[in-house]
Motif scaffolding. Structure first.
Motif, PDB file in Angstrom:
ATOM      1  N   THR A  40       0.823  -1.217   0.000  1.00 42.45           N
ATOM      2  CA  THR A  40       0.000   0.000   0.000  1.00 42.45           C
ATOM      3  C   THR A  40       0.856   1.266   0.000  1.00 42.45           C
ATOM      4  O   THR A  40       1.715   1.437   0.856  1.00 42.45           O
ATOM      5  N   HIS A  41       0.585   2.130  -0.970  1.00 42.85           N
ATOM      6  CA  HIS A  41       1.235   3.440  -1.018  1.00 42.85           C
ATOM      7  C   HIS A  41       0.403   4.447  -0.233  1.00 42.85           C
ATOM      8  O   HIS A  41      -0.827   4.445  -0.324  1.00 42.85           O
ATOM      9  N   VAL A  42       1.082   5.298   0.515  1.00 38.58           N
ATOM     10  CA  VAL A  42       0.391   6.393   1.201  1.00 38.58           C
ATOM     11  C   VAL A  42       1.071   7.699   0.792  1.00 38.58           C
ATOM     12  O   VAL A  42       2.297   7.823   0.880  1.00 38.58           O
ATOM     13  N   VAL A  43       0.275   8.628   0.302  1.00 40.31           N
ATOM     14  CA  VAL A  43       0.795   9.920  -0.152  1.00 40.31           C
ATOM     15  C   VAL A  43       0.332  10.990   0.831  1.00 40.31           C
ATOM     16  O   VAL A  43      -0.867  11.115   1.091  1.00 40.31           O
ATOM     17  N   LEU A  44       1.284  11.715   1.403  1.00 37.75           N
ATOM     18  CA  LEU A  44       0.970  12.755   2.381  1.00 37.75           C
ATOM     19  C   LEU A  44       1.361  14.106   1.789  1.00 37.75           C
ATOM     20  O   LEU A  44       2.519  14.321   1.430  1.00 37.75           O
ATOM     21  N   THR A  45       0.396  15.021   1.674  1.00 43.88           N
ATOM     22  CA  THR A  45       0.710  16.303   1.054  1.00 43.88           C
ATOM     23  C   THR A  45       0.571  17.456   2.051  1.00 43.88           C
ATOM     24  O   THR A  45      -0.050  17.314   3.102  1.00 43.88           O
ATOM     25  N   GLY A  46       1.142  18.572   1.674  1.00 36.51           N
ATOM     26  CA  GLY A  46       1.023  19.797   2.459  1.00 36.51           C
ATOM     27  C   GLY A  46       2.391  20.392   2.761  1.00 36.51           C
ATOM     28  O   GLY A  46       3.379  19.676   2.882  1.00 36.51           O
ATOM     29  N   ARG A  47       2.401  21.706   2.875  1.00 38.31           N
ATOM     30  CA  ARG A  47       3.682  22.369   3.134  1.00 38.31           C
ATOM     31  C   ARG A  47       4.194  22.058   4.533  1.00 38.31           C
ATOM     32  O   ARG A  47       3.470  21.547   5.375  1.00 38.31           O
ATOM     33  N   ASN A  48       5.451  22.346   4.757  1.00 38.77           N
ATOM     34  CA  ASN A  48       6.064  22.164   6.077  1.00 38.77           C
ATOM     35  C   ASN A  48       5.953  20.738   6.607  1.00 38.77           C
ATOM     36  O   ASN A  48       5.598  20.523   7.765  1.00 38.77           O
ATOM     37  N   ALA A  49       6.253  19.755   5.778  1.00 39.67           N
ATOM     38  CA  ALA A  49       6.250  18.368   6.257  1.00 39.67           C
ATOM     39  C   ALA A  49       7.220  18.242   7.425  1.00 39.67           C
ATOM     40  O   ALA A  49       8.317  18.793   7.403  1.00 39.67           O
ATOM     41  N   ALA A  50       6.802  17.492   8.440  1.00 42.24           N
ATOM     42  CA  ALA A  50       7.647  17.287   9.628  1.00 42.24           C
ATOM     43  C   ALA A  50       8.939  16.560   9.242  1.00 42.24           C
ATOM     44  O   ALA A  50       8.924  15.676   8.380  1.00 42.24           O
ATOM     45  N   GLU A  51      10.027  16.934   9.888  1.00 45.02           N
ATOM     46  CA  GLU A  51      11.333  16.300   9.648  1.00 45.02           C
ATOM     47  C   GLU A  51      11.241  14.777   9.782  1.00 45.02           C
ATOM     48  O   GLU A  51      11.789  14.037   8.966  1.00 45.02           O
ATOM     49  N   ALA A  52      10.555  14.320  10.837  1.00 45.00           N
ATOM     50  CA  ALA A  52      10.461  12.877  11.098  1.00 45.00           C
ATOM     51  C   ALA A  52       9.735  12.168   9.951  1.00 45.00           C
ATOM     52  O   ALA A  52      10.067  11.024   9.609  1.00 45.00           O
ATOM     53  N   LEU A  53       8.780  12.846   9.363  1.00 45.08           N
ATOM     54  CA  LEU A  53       8.055  12.262   8.232  1.00 45.08           C
ATOM     55  C   LEU A  53       8.968  12.162   7.013  1.00 45.08           C
ATOM     56  O   LEU A  53       9.005  11.131   6.328  1.00 45.08           O
ATOM     57  N   ILE A  54       9.702  13.224   6.744  1.00 44.90           N
ATOM     58  CA  ILE A  54      10.642  13.204   5.616  1.00 44.90           C
ATOM     59  C   ILE A  54      11.667  12.090   5.817  1.00 44.90           C
ATOM     60  O   ILE A  54      12.012  11.356   4.887  1.00 44.90           O
ATOM     61  N   GLU A  55      12.105  11.946   7.045  1.00 47.55           N
ATOM     62  CA  GLU A  55      13.063  10.897   7.404  1.00 47.55           C
ATOM     63  C   GLU A  55      12.491   9.507   7.088  1.00 47.55           C
ATOM     64  O   GLU A  55      13.172   8.651   6.528  1.00 47.55           O
ATOM     65  N   ALA A  56      11.224   9.322   7.433  1.00 49.62           N
ATOM     66  CA  ALA A  56      10.589   7.999   7.297  1.00 49.62           C
ATOM     67  C   ALA A  56      10.133   7.701   5.866  1.00 49.62           C
ATOM     68  O   ALA A  56       9.927   6.541   5.515  1.00 49.62           O
ATOM     69  N   ALA A  57       9.989   8.742   5.044  1.00 51.56           N
ATOM     70  CA  ALA A  57       9.399   8.563   3.710  1.00 51.56           C
ATOM     71  C   ALA A  57      10.365   7.886   2.744  1.00 51.56           C
ATOM     72  O   ALA A  57      11.583   7.925   2.919  1.00 51.56           O
ATOM     73  N   ASP A  58       9.790   7.251   1.717  1.00 54.24           N
ATOM     74  CA  ASP A  58      10.592   6.647   0.643  1.00 54.24           C
ATOM     75  C   ASP A  58      10.841   7.639  -0.474  1.00 54.24           C
ATOM     76  O   ASP A  58      11.846   7.570  -1.166  1.00 54.24           O
ATOM     77  N   LEU A  59       9.870   8.527  -0.706  1.00 54.31           N
ATOM     78  CA  LEU A  59       9.938   9.431  -1.842  1.00 54.31           C
ATOM     79  C   LEU A  59       9.408  10.791  -1.395  1.00 54.31           C
ATOM     80  O   LEU A  59       8.283  10.898  -0.913  1.00 54.31           O
ATOM     81  N   VAL A  60      10.231  11.790  -1.510  1.00 51.69           N
ATOM     82  CA  VAL A  60       9.840  13.131  -1.061  1.00 51.69           C
ATOM     83  C   VAL A  60      10.083  14.112  -2.203  1.00 51.69           C
ATOM     84  O   VAL A  60      11.176  14.160  -2.766  1.00 51.69           O
ATOM     85  N   THR A  61       9.056  14.866  -2.549  1.00 51.77           N
ATOM     86  CA  THR A  61       9.245  15.941  -3.517  1.00 51.77           C
ATOM     87  C   THR A  61       8.936  17.264  -2.844  1.00 51.77           C
ATOM     88  O   THR A  61       7.919  17.399  -2.157  1.00 51.77           O
ATOM     89  N   GLU A  62       9.821  18.207  -3.033  1.00 44.66           N
ATOM     90  CA  GLU A  62       9.646  19.561  -2.501  1.00 44.66           C
ATOM     91  C   GLU A  62       9.192  20.442  -3.657  1.00 44.66           C
ATOM     92  O   GLU A  62       9.954  20.677  -4.596  1.00 44.66           O
ATOM     93  N   MET A  63       7.941  20.894  -3.603  1.00 41.36           N
ATOM     94  CA  MET A  63       7.444  21.785  -4.635  1.00 41.36           C
ATOM     95  C   MET A  63       7.829  23.217  -4.253  1.00 41.36           C
ATOM     96  O   MET A  63       7.238  23.803  -3.341  1.00 41.36           O
ATOM     97  N   GLY A  64       8.803  23.756  -4.944  1.00 39.54           N
ATOM     98  CA  GLY A  64       9.283  25.095  -4.611  1.00 39.54           C
ATOM     99  C   GLY A  64       8.590  26.152  -5.454  1.00 39.54           C
ATOM    100  O   GLY A  64       8.385  25.961  -6.649  1.00 39.54           O
ATOM    101  N   GLN A  65       8.238  27.243  -4.830  1.00 36.51           N
ATOM    102  CA  GLN A  65       7.563  28.317  -5.563  1.00 36.51           C
ATOM    103  C   GLN A  65       8.601  29.224  -6.198  1.00 36.51           C
ATOM    104  O   GLN A  65       9.393  29.867  -5.518  1.00 36.51           O
ATOM    105  N   VAL A  66       8.591  29.251  -7.512  1.00 40.45           N
ATOM    106  CA  VAL A  66       9.515  30.139  -8.214  1.00 40.45           C
ATOM    107  C   VAL A  66       8.802  31.439  -8.558  1.00 40.45           C
ATOM    108  O   VAL A  66       9.335  32.530  -8.401  1.00 40.45           O
ATOM    109  N   LYS A  67       7.556  31.295  -8.992  1.00 41.20           N
ATOM    110  CA  LYS A  67       6.742  32.457  -9.374  1.00 41.20           C
ATOM    111  C   LYS A  67       5.294  32.129  -9.087  1.00 41.20           C
ATOM    112  O   LYS A  67       4.841  31.017  -9.345  1.00 41.20           O
ATOM    113  N   HIS A  68       4.543  33.095  -8.625  1.00 34.88           N
ATOM    114  CA  HIS A  68       3.126  32.866  -8.369  1.00 34.88           C
ATOM    115  C   HIS A  68       2.320  34.061  -8.845  1.00 34.88           C
ATOM    116  O   HIS A  68       2.642  35.184  -8.513  1.00 34.88           O
TER     117      HIS A  68
END
Lengths: 212, 212
Positions: free
Chosen positions: B170-198
């Motif tokens: 089972t895959h679990v996808v967790l979204t939202g800004r400011n992901a907790a460090e411990a979550l990033i540590e535990a995750a297999d795949l992390v993408t940081e969506m950076g804002q270049v222009k809005h």
């Protein structure tokens, strides 16, 4: 903490209060939004080496379909695993979403540059036709950045077209790593998908629903 | 440039050569993939201040549906503009995709912390039920990172559950800004969506298909 917040939301009074509160919230938000200058077609770029560039584009396609907004996808680089969304979208929403796969396979190494260029040019011709159609409100140019990066398409020509011939309300989404500087400059909204962690590094292969 | 590359791709010989070439390419790719250790449910995080975190999650839901893989969405923060996808997914693919909106409205400011906590906890209870079901192959926990960030949910409890009770595939996808460090540590795949222009910065308001 106000008494209002303590009460369980079951009675008609509480529901009415909640409705008033939500209405105030909505009014505040509407006021903020009214200060903005209105609808305008955007040039949107998803770039970076991380995952989610195409998925986010397809998420926007899903939103368009949800809003009954005609939209279209041109895939510039077609991997063998990209057929799932295509089949789904054309089967269920073919009346709202056109799907054109122009690439000949992912260019891991440029085995046949002329054929790649021909495919990119054909994709861009199709893209222009779709963008010119004012009925189509969002056009996703999936992985076009690769074609621009390799020089298969001329970035200045693409930008001139988007500036001069794109209908006012049409959004165009361009995805792929290594977006050209000039494109980032011209875009209204740019997201850089940065790779923080990738499971391929840990020896996990691509999986349905995640990679394809 | 080989003669093969110069010839127009119309005759049966050219098509046959092309097929052989593509088969070789596929064999090479398959060999790479065979070296990977196989299917494994992933913990996937989309974070960062840029756009596309939820859209990419919904793009993955679309992929799952395309592969006939049962999947589910729990929305932890529900904005008034999030109803489009929900209606679309439940109307067309209700047999494959469950959709649960647990939030009470976007927490611009915490107007009612207790109610927000109750909604987050209810969302997490629903999430656990969905994740425990081995038939469901991907669960999107949309904007859960906000609930974790505000302390509405305990990150250690969430991680312990994902580690101990999540079925293997089972895959679990967790979204939202400011992901907790411990979550990033535990995750297999992390993408940081950076804002270049809005475009909000340029006075353009949120628009259907793009923001909602």
């Amino acid at each position: 903490m106000t008494p209002e917040n303590d009460s369980p939301e079951t009675g008609p009074d509480e529901l009415a209060r909640h409705a008033v509160k939500m209405a105030k919230k909505k009014a505040a938000r509407d006021k903020i939004m009214a200060g903005k200058s209105g609808e305008k077609g955007l040039i949107i770029v998803h770039t970076g080496s991380g995952k989610g560039k195409s998925s986010a584009g397809f998420g926007m396609i899903l939103r368009c379909i949800a809003h009954q907004m005609p939209c279209a996808v041109v895939q510039f680089i077609k991997g063998a695993w990209d057929t799932g969304e295509r089949r789904l979208l054309t089967t269920h929403f073919g009346d709202l979403c056109q799907f054109h796969a122009m690439g000949e396979g992912f260019t891991w190494e440029t085995q046949d540059r002329e054929r790649d260029i021909a495919a990119a040019v054909a994709g861009w011709e199709k893209a222009k036709e779709l963008i010119r159609d004012p009925e189509i409100r969002l056009v996703l140019l999936d992985e076009i950045n690769i074609a621009l990066r390799y020089g298969y398409l001329d970035v200045e020509e693409v930008l001139a077209f988007l500036r001069d011939e794109r209908p006012e309300r049409t959004h165009v989404v361009l995805t792929g790593r290594n977006a050209a500087e000039a494109l980032i400059e011209a875009a209204d909204l740019v997201t850089e998908m940065g790779q923080v962690k990738h499971p391929f590094r840990a020896g996990i292969k691509g999986q349905p629903g995640v990679e394809f």
